[in-house]
Motif scaffolding. Structure first.
Motif, PDB file in Angstrom:
ATOM      1  N   GLU A   1      12.903  -2.386  -2.665  1.00 22.28           N
ATOM      2  CA  GLU A   1      13.920  -3.365  -3.058  1.00 22.28           C
ATOM      3  C   GLU A   1      13.550  -4.770  -2.583  1.00 22.28           C
ATOM      4  OE1 GLU A   1      15.738   0.674  -2.735  1.00 22.28           O
ATOM      5  OE2 GLU A   1      14.440  -0.561  -1.464  1.00 22.28           O
ATOM      6  N   LEU A   2      13.032  -4.856  -1.336  1.00 17.25           N
ATOM      7  CA  LEU A   2      12.618  -6.159  -0.810  1.00 17.25           C
ATOM      8  C   LEU A   2      11.465  -6.731  -1.614  1.00 17.25           C
ATOM      9  CD1 LEU A   2      12.656  -6.120   3.099  1.00 17.25           C
ATOM     10  CD2 LEU A   2      13.949  -7.582   1.559  1.00 17.25           C
ATOM     11  N   LEU A   3      10.534  -5.872  -1.967  1.00 17.47           N
ATOM     12  CA  LEU A   3       9.397  -6.314  -2.761  1.00 17.47           C
ATOM     13  C   LEU A   3       9.869  -6.872  -4.095  1.00 17.47           C
ATOM     14  CD1 LEU A   3       6.284  -6.434  -3.233  1.00 17.47           C
ATOM     15  CD2 LEU A   3       6.505  -4.156  -4.272  1.00 17.47           C
ATOM     16  N   ALA A   4      10.765  -6.156  -4.756  1.00 19.20           N
ATOM     17  CA  ALA A   4      11.253  -6.583  -6.066  1.00 19.20           C
ATOM     18  C   ALA A   4      12.026  -7.894  -5.972  1.00 19.20           C
ATOM     19  CB  ALA A   4      12.129  -5.492  -6.671  1.00 19.20           C
ATOM     20  N   MET A   5      12.889  -8.034  -4.954  1.00 15.47           N
ATOM     21  CA  MET A   5      13.696  -9.242  -4.805  1.00 15.47           C
ATOM     22  C   MET A   5      12.846 -10.449  -4.429  1.00 15.47           C
ATOM     23  SD  MET A   5      16.991  -7.586  -2.836  1.00 15.47           S
ATOM     24  CE  MET A   5      17.687  -9.190  -2.485  1.00 15.47           C
TER      25      MET A   5
ATOM     26  N   VAL B   1       6.518  -1.684  -9.311  1.00 14.90           N
ATOM     27  CA  VAL B   1       5.201  -1.982  -8.737  1.00 14.90           C
ATOM     28  C   VAL B   1       4.183  -2.186  -9.846  1.00 14.90           C
ATOM     29  CG1 VAL B   1       3.357  -1.103  -7.266  1.00 14.90           C
ATOM     30  CG2 VAL B   1       5.743  -0.712  -6.634  1.00 14.90           C
ATOM     31  N   ARG B   2       4.245  -1.359 -10.865  1.00 14.22           N
ATOM     32  CA  ARG B   2       3.299  -1.491 -11.975  1.00 14.22           C
ATOM     33  C   ARG B   2       3.500  -2.814 -12.716  1.00 14.22           C
ATOM     34  NH1 ARG B   2       2.991   4.547 -14.785  1.00 14.22           N
ATOM     35  NH2 ARG B   2       1.795   5.547 -13.114  1.00 14.22           N
ATOM     36  N   GLN B   3       4.738  -3.215 -12.862  1.00 18.11           N
ATOM     37  CA  GLN B   3       5.015  -4.479 -13.552  1.00 18.11           C
ATOM     38  C   GLN B   3       4.475  -5.655 -12.754  1.00 18.11           C
ATOM     39  OE1 GLN B   3       9.167  -5.226 -14.205  1.00 18.11           O
ATOM     40  NE2 GLN B   3       8.810  -6.972 -15.540  1.00 18.11           N
ATOM     41  N   LEU B   4       4.676  -5.630 -11.443  1.00 18.31           N
ATOM     42  CA  LEU B   4       4.157  -6.707 -10.600  1.00 18.31           C
ATOM     43  C   LEU B   4       2.627  -6.700 -10.576  1.00 18.31           C
ATOM     44  CD1 LEU B   4       6.630  -6.453  -7.579  1.00 18.31           C
ATOM     45  CD2 LEU B   4       6.484  -8.322  -9.220  1.00 18.31           C
ATOM     46  N   ALA B   5       2.036  -5.506 -10.523  1.00 20.40           N
ATOM     47  CA  ALA B   5       0.581  -5.395 -10.483  1.00 20.40           C
ATOM     48  C   ALA B   5      -0.050  -5.878 -11.775  1.00 20.40           C
ATOM     49  CB  ALA B   5       0.175  -3.953 -10.204  1.00 20.40           C
ATOM     50  N   ALA B   6       0.662  -5.734 -12.880  1.00 22.96           N
ATOM     51  CA  ALA B   6       0.116  -6.146 -14.175  1.00 22.96           C
ATOM     52  C   ALA B   6      -0.108  -7.647 -14.252  1.00 22.96           C
ATOM     53  CB  ALA B   6       1.058  -5.704 -15.297  1.00 22.96           C
TER      54      ALA B   6
ATOM     55  N   LEU C   1      -3.687 -17.958  -0.408  1.00 24.90           N
ATOM     56  CA  LEU C   1      -2.443 -17.332  -0.867  1.00 24.90           C
ATOM     57  C   LEU C   1      -1.425 -17.302   0.271  1.00 24.90           C
ATOM     58  CD1 LEU C   1      -4.022 -14.291  -2.751  1.00 24.90           C
ATOM     59  CD2 LEU C   1      -2.908 -16.267  -3.827  1.00 24.90           C
ATOM     60  N   ARG C   2      -0.158 -17.446  -0.086  1.00 27.27           N
ATOM     61  CA  ARG C   2       0.919 -17.274   0.893  1.00 27.27           C
ATOM     62  C   ARG C   2       1.376 -15.829   0.873  1.00 27.27           C
ATOM     63  NH1 ARG C   2       5.527 -21.080  -0.719  1.00 27.27           N
ATOM     64  NH2 ARG C   2       4.581 -20.910  -2.786  1.00 27.27           N
ATOM     65  N   ASN C   3       1.683 -15.297   2.030  1.00 31.94           N
ATOM     66  CA  ASN C   3       2.033 -13.888   2.181  1.00 31.94           C
ATOM     67  C   ASN C   3       3.558 -13.741   2.265  1.00 31.94           C
ATOM     68  OD1 ASN C   3       2.179 -11.179   2.819  1.00 31.94           O
ATOM     69  ND2 ASN C   3       0.673 -11.284   4.469  1.00 31.94           N
ATOM     70  N   ILE C   4       4.150 -12.993   1.344  1.00 27.96           N
ATOM     71  CA  ILE C   4       5.612 -12.832   1.389  1.00 27.96           C
ATOM     72  C   ILE C   4       6.037 -12.044   2.627  1.00 27.96           C
ATOM     73  CG2 ILE C   4       5.769 -12.915  -1.132  1.00 27.96           C
ATOM     74  CD1 ILE C   4       6.546  -9.915  -0.995  1.00 27.96           C
ATOM     75  N   ALA C   5       5.116 -11.291   3.222  1.00 27.37           N
ATOM     76  CA  ALA C   5       5.459 -10.565   4.447  1.00 27.37           C
ATOM     77  C   ALA C   5       5.881 -11.532   5.543  1.00 27.37           C
ATOM     78  CB  ALA C   5       4.272  -9.722   4.904  1.00 27.37           C
TER      79      ALA C   5
ATOM     80  N   ALA D   1       0.834  -1.200   0.000  1.00 21.59           N
ATOM     81  CA  ALA D   1       0.000   0.000   0.000  1.00 21.59           C
ATOM     82  C   ALA D   1       0.871   1.252   0.000  1.00 21.59           C
ATOM     83  CB  ALA D   1      -0.919  -0.032   1.213  1.00 21.59           C
ATOM     84  N   ALA D   2       0.257   2.395   0.214  1.00 27.21           N
ATOM     85  CA  ALA D   2       0.981   3.665   0.276  1.00 27.21           C
ATOM     86  C   ALA D   2       2.101   3.588   1.303  1.00 27.21           C
ATOM     87  CB  ALA D   2       0.012   4.792   0.624  1.00 27.21           C
ATOM     88  N   ASN D   3       3.216   4.265   0.996  1.00 27.08           N
ATOM     89  CA  ASN D   3       4.408   4.253   1.857  1.00 27.08           C
ATOM     90  C   ASN D   3       4.998   2.861   2.034  1.00 27.08           C
ATOM     91  OD1 ASN D   3       4.895   6.968   2.465  1.00 27.08           O
ATOM     92  ND2 ASN D   3       3.340   6.991   4.065  1.00 27.08           N
ATOM     93  N   GLY D   4       4.679   1.935   1.122  1.00 23.74           N
ATOM     94  CA  GLY D   4       5.220   0.583   1.214  1.00 23.74           C
ATOM     95  C   GLY D   4       4.653  -0.215   2.370  1.00 23.74           C
ATOM     96  N   PHE D   5       3.469   0.137   2.832  1.00 32.03           N
ATOM     97  CA  PHE D   5       2.859  -0.523   3.988  1.00 32.03           C
ATOM     98  C   PHE D   5       2.433  -1.935   3.620  1.00 32.03           C
ATOM     99  CE2 PHE D   5      -0.541  -1.238   7.117  1.00 32.03           C
ATOM    100  CZ  PHE D   5       0.085  -0.809   8.269  1.00 32.03           C
ATOM    101  N   THR D   6       2.773  -2.896   4.490  1.00 34.06           N
ATOM    102  CA  THR D   6       2.382  -4.285   4.277  1.00 34.06           C
ATOM    103  C   THR D   6       1.877  -4.885   5.580  1.00 34.06           C
ATOM    104  OG1 THR D   6       3.075  -6.365   3.233  1.00 34.06           O
ATOM    105  CG2 THR D   6       4.616  -5.355   4.794  1.00 34.06           C
ATOM    106  N   SER D   7       1.283  -6.069   5.498  1.00 37.78           N
ATOM    107  CA  SER D   7       0.692  -6.704   6.679  1.00 37.78           C
ATOM    108  C   SER D   7       1.009  -8.187   6.702  1.00 37.78           C
ATOM    109  CB  SER D   7      -0.831  -6.515   6.694  1.00 37.78           C
ATOM    110  OG  SER D   7      -1.176  -5.149   6.711  1.00 37.78           O
ATOM    111  N   GLY D   8       1.377  -8.693   7.880  1.00 34.58           N
ATOM    112  CA  GLY D   8       1.707 -10.102   8.037  1.00 34.58           C
ATOM    113  C   GLY D   8       0.543 -10.910   8.585  1.00 34.58           C
TER     114      GLY D   8
END
Length: 278
Positions: free
Chosen positions: A202-206, A233-238, A184-188, A163-170
């Motif tokens: 960077e973590l998201l991309a890797m 982010v756009r590439q992953l979202a696509a 789904l498995r959560n990468i968080a 989400a905004a500011n790179g916010f994620t949830s585990g």
């Protein structure tokens, strides 16, 4: 009745079967608004918060049009003459404190942090409204729909909440449990985010998730959302045909979270079918 201290009055309603429940209820929290609208008897709910009509945040914005709104101010709520006010843990303490000093019963609901907490909030709302039977019916429907969904297995697609500011949830959050219930498995979880936090781009991309679950941007530009427009982010979202989540289905611990689960479960099925055909 209204001059009893708030806690004593709430306990009285919960403990005796002789009194059916409060007759004029005001909610001043988005999540309480929605649960009350789902469970209150006709004419029992006198007012909901103005946010209940916001289509960006409320899963019941249309239903909220049937109720007068309040802005969480002690003066306006007191003038509505409620015999019960339902607030959230993050409601303004000055408001709830003033209402209690004026002799108005105030019950505070904690936020739901899991799918199990949703069950508890349904039952709690049924209790304070004197609508236990209605709460049991709603709970049975919730449990039935939830049981039909698939938890994530070891071969499930890997997904990222971003989400905004790179916010994620585990997994120790409601959003993380929505993801898991959808299969789904959560990468968080892989990256050590048991609760919520900021995931660097960077973590998201890797991590290269199979699916990216993003949020809907607000109409006005905000720098906090700049990360969502990044090419990575756009590439992953696509890769995700669902694209963005509907924020209103995720925000509160109500049965509406199952719409979010069902949407993601359908996205998972499409992804698995696509991968299987290649």
């Amino acid at each position: 009745m209204r001059r009893l201290p708030g806690i004593a009055l709430a306990l009285l309603w919960a403990a005796t079967g002789a009194f059916a429940g409060p007759s004029r209820v005001v909610t001043m929290n988005l999540c309480a608004d929605q649960l009350a609208m789902m469970l209150a008897a006709p004419g029992q709910l006198a007012s909901v918060s103005y946010i209940a009509r916001d289509t960006r945040a409320s899963a019941m914005a249309k239903e909220a049009l049937a109720y007068p709104v309040n802005h969480g101010l002690a003066e306006e709520i007191y003038l509505l003459k409620p015999d019960l006010v339902i607030a959230g843990a993050y409601s303004t303490p000055a408001t709830t404190g003033m209402l209690r000093r004026l002799g108005v019963a105030v019950v505070v609901f904690q936020p739901a942090l899991s799918l199990q907490d949703v069950r508890a909030r349904i039952l709690q709302m049924g209790q304070v409204l004197g609508r236990k039977d209605a709460a049991q019916v709603l709970l049975a429907e919730y449990d039935q729909r939830l049981a039909a969904l698939q938890d994530a297995g070891p071969e499930a697609p890997r997904a990222a909440l971003y989400a905004a500011n790179g916010f994620t949830s585990g997994s120790m959050t409601l959003a993380g449990q929505i993801l898991r219930a959808a299969g789904l498995r959560n990468i968080a979880d892989e990256l050590g985010y048991a609760r919520s936090g900021h995931m660097p781009l960077e973590l998201l991309a890797m991590s290269a998730p199979d699916l990216l679950i993003g949020t809907s941007p607000y109409p006005r530009a905000s720098r906090s959302e700049d990360n969502l427009a990044h090419p990575v982010v756009r590439q992953l979202a696509a890769r995700s045909s669902a694209g963005q989540i509907r924020d209103a289905d995720w925000v509160c611990g109500t049965p509406h979270v199952l719409r979010a689960v069902e949407t993601l479960a359908e996205e998972r099925r499409r992804f698995v079918e696509k991968e299987g055909s290649q």
